[in-house]
Design an enzyme around this catalytic site. Sequence first.
Site, mmCIF file in Angstrom:
data_model
loop_
_atom_site.group_PDB
_atom_site.id
_atom_site.type_symbol
_atom_site.label_atom_id
_atom_site.label_comp_id
_atom_site.label_asym_id
_atom_site.label_seq_id
_atom_site.Cartn_x
_atom_site.Cartn_y
_atom_site.Cartn_z
ATOM 1 C CG ASN A 37 21.013 30.453 9.502
ATOM 2 O OD1 ASN A 37 21.681 30.855 10.448
ATOM 3 N ND2 ASN A 37 20.298 30.200 8.381
ATOM 4 N N GLY A 40 2.841 -20.691 -7.144
ATOM 5 C CA GLY A 40 3.351 -20.866 -9.109
ATOM 6 C C GLY A 40 3.557 -19.372 -9.609
ATOM 7 C CE LYS A 54 19.629 27.209 5.382
ATOM 8 N NZ LYS A 54 18.462 27.975 6.592
ATOM 9 N NE ARG A 66 16.928 -18.140 -2.966
ATOM 10 C CZ ARG A 66 17.293 -18.097 -3.862
ATOM 11 N NH1 ARG A 66 18.091 -18.424 -4.174
ATOM 12 N NH2 ARG A 66 16.275 -18.140 -5.458
HETATM 13 C C1 UD1 Z 1 11.546 -19.672 -12.817
HETATM 14 C C2 UD1 Z 1 11.210 -20.607 -14.642
HETATM 15 C C3 UD1 Z 1 12.532 -21.347 -14.843
HETATM 16 C C4 UD1 Z 1 12.968 -20.443 -15.152
HETATM 17 C C5 UD1 Z 1 13.635 -18.634 -13.656
HETATM 18 C C6 UD1 Z 1 14.162 -17.620 -14.159
HETATM 19 C C7 UD1 Z 1 8.941 -21.149 -13.487
HETATM 20 C C8 UD1 Z 1 8.623 -22.821 -13.189
HETATM 21 N N1 UD1 Z 1 10.461 -21.848 -13.557
HETATM 22 O O1 UD1 Z 1 11.790 -20.546 -11.720
HETATM 23 O O2 UD1 Z 1 12.426 -22.422 -15.943
HETATM 24 O O3 UD1 Z 1 14.987 -20.833 -15.288
HETATM 25 O O4 UD1 Z 1 11.816 -18.448 -13.638
HETATM 26 O O5 UD1 Z 1 14.367 -17.185 -13.571
HETATM 27 O O6 UD1 Z 1 8.374 -20.767 -13.866
HETATM 28 N N2 UD1 Z 1 6.538 -15.237 -8.459
HETATM 29 C C9 UD1 Z 1 4.955 -15.408 -8.957
HETATM 30 N N3 UD1 Z 1 3.859 -16.102 -8.209
HETATM 31 C C10 UD1 Z 1 4.589 -16.803 -7.539
HETATM 32 C C11 UD1 Z 1 5.976 -18.151 -7.893
HETATM 33 C C12 UD1 Z 1 6.904 -17.067 -8.283
HETATM 34 O O7 UD1 Z 1 4.165 -14.096 -8.477
HETATM 35 O O8 UD1 Z 1 3.262 -18.032 -7.626
HETATM 36 C C13 UD1 Z 1 7.307 -14.149 -9.426
HETATM 37 C C14 UD1 Z 1 8.346 -14.528 -8.693
HETATM 38 O O9 UD1 Z 1 7.984 -13.281 -8.065
HETATM 39 C C15 UD1 Z 1 9.181 -14.645 -10.156
HETATM 40 C C16 UD1 Z 1 8.567 -14.938 -10.963
HETATM 41 O O10 UD1 Z 1 7.497 -15.232 -10.818
HETATM 42 O O11 UD1 Z 1 9.054 -13.062 -10.098
HETATM 43 C C17 UD1 Z 1 9.692 -16.689 -11.111
HETATM 44 O O12 UD1 Z 1 9.137 -16.737 -10.017
HETATM 45 P P1 UD1 Z 1 10.614 -17.504 -8.685
HETATM 46 O O13 UD1 Z 1 10.065 -18.473 -7.747
HETATM 47 O O14 UD1 Z 1 11.937 -16.780 -8.750
HETATM 48 O O15 UD1 Z 1 11.344 -19.176 -9.795
HETATM 49 P P2 UD1 Z 1 12.196 -19.605 -10.334
HETATM 50 O O16 UD1 Z 1 12.487 -20.460 -9.371
HETATM 51 O O17 UD1 Z 1 13.460 -19.074 -10.280
#
Ligand code: UD1
Length: 441
Positions: free
Chosen positions: A381, A75, A346, A15
């Site tokens: 200069n 995830g 400068k 996004r």
């Molecule tokens: C997650 C939580 C949600 C919480 C929210 C708060 C989960 C399933 N849900 O949701 O309950 O309210 O954060 O902000 O955890 N990331 C990885 N690898 C992955 C997926 C994500 O490193 O495979 C990292 C992302 O870069 C990010 C963080 O994990 O920094 C959270 O991931 P994001 O997909 O934003 O989770 P949310 O859907 O916001």
Amino acid sequence: MNARAILLAAGKGTRMKSARPKVLHELCGRPMLWYAIAALRDAGIEEIVVVTNEELDSHVRAMGIRTVIQSEQRGTGHAVQVALAALEPRREARILVTNGDMPLVRAQTLARVLAAGDRGEVALVTARMPLPSNFGRVVRFGHHVARIVEVRDASESERAIEEMNAGIYAFPESHLREVIARLRNDNAQGEYYLTDAIALFAESNRPASPVVSEDYEEVLGVNDRSDLARARAAMNRRICEQHMLAGVTIIDPATTYLEPELTIGADTVIYPGTTISLLSSIGARCAIGPHARISDARIGDDVTVRESVIVESEIGAGSTVGPFAHVRGHAVLVGENRVGNFVEIKNSRYERGAKSAHLSYLGDAEIGEESNIGAGTITCNYDGKKKHRTKIGRDVSIGSNTSIVAPRTIGDGALTGAGSVVTKDIEPGGRVAGNPARPLP
Ligand code: UD1
Ligand code: CA
């Protein structure tokens, strides 16, 4: 402290609509990730591993931080699995898991969740937020958390819950390792959710303790550029607040742009439209702005800088700069100097009390004590190939509109008439005028 942190940052951040990885986008002059790491360190955690993707990885390692690459984003639970596989097990440790895209999280909040972890509990940060919200919902069981439901998997009544999961957790490492292997991906997004670990802990009689954040804004993540602007404003306000509490007057924090790690002395007044960056330091009792830009600069006590730009330079105590001056390129004003309207300096050094009040360019020059540079003076200069230096002694009077063709040395107490073009060195006490300048009778 026996705590280590896993910082999740492998998500694509689509996004942001950017070629640059999300957590490297800057607010107040530092990448988002910098704030997340600073807060962990302020909370006393030294061992940090960042879960990255291929594009992000080298950038984080360049910051001196350990990383592990999660090649496929399956995830948050999977990301923690990948990190745990890379960390050598320490059974007694606590693991704090947080996100790289929450720059406003305070060290105190991390310390609170860790303190709960100290008692051997699983703990997580929650916050009450206005609905609708995309955060996971916290389903309570008395004083504990039974489980967390992602919005996409939530029932209507679960969506009405106003307590949100911030995404910050403390786990006893040994228990986390047991539970993390049992996550499944049978949910709306087909991902391994870290949040499902909370229900697994509750089922094995280790329900998580909620640590409620009083300020939900601190846990709002940055997902797009609009969020980034909001977080920047909040961070800027926080930085201004620290300086104001330390005795600095900031007339309008909303239009004063500060970075972390600045030093500003007491009773300095900062006027609107001013930007101060890159580890600059400013002394006490200064007046800075309106509309000053100060970057990588050292400014002494009792200095005035009006609508001017000061970059990579030093301004000594008691000096006045501007309006509309540009001091750059390792310039040094030793102190009690006056640099006025439309003057560019400068890589030059002004000894105590030297002045150039109007419309001048001083490049690669040295100007002795109490010398006065008249309006319209130029150090020529650059000969088209190389830069040359100009040395001006003490108590020299350079007349208006003098051009000094460098390399040139002008002795102590010398004088040039208005409009002189100086093509030869001038002896101490010498007086010259004309084009080319010749000794006056
Ligand atoms: C997650 C939580 C949600 C919480 C929210 C708060 C989960 C399933 N849900 O949701 O309950 O309210 O954060 O902000 O955890 N990331 C990885 N690898 C992955 C997926 C994500 O490193 O495979 C990292 C992302 O870069 C990010 C963080 O994990 O920094 C959270 O991931 P994001 O997909 O934003 O989770 P949310 O859907 O916001
Ligand atoms: Ca998120």
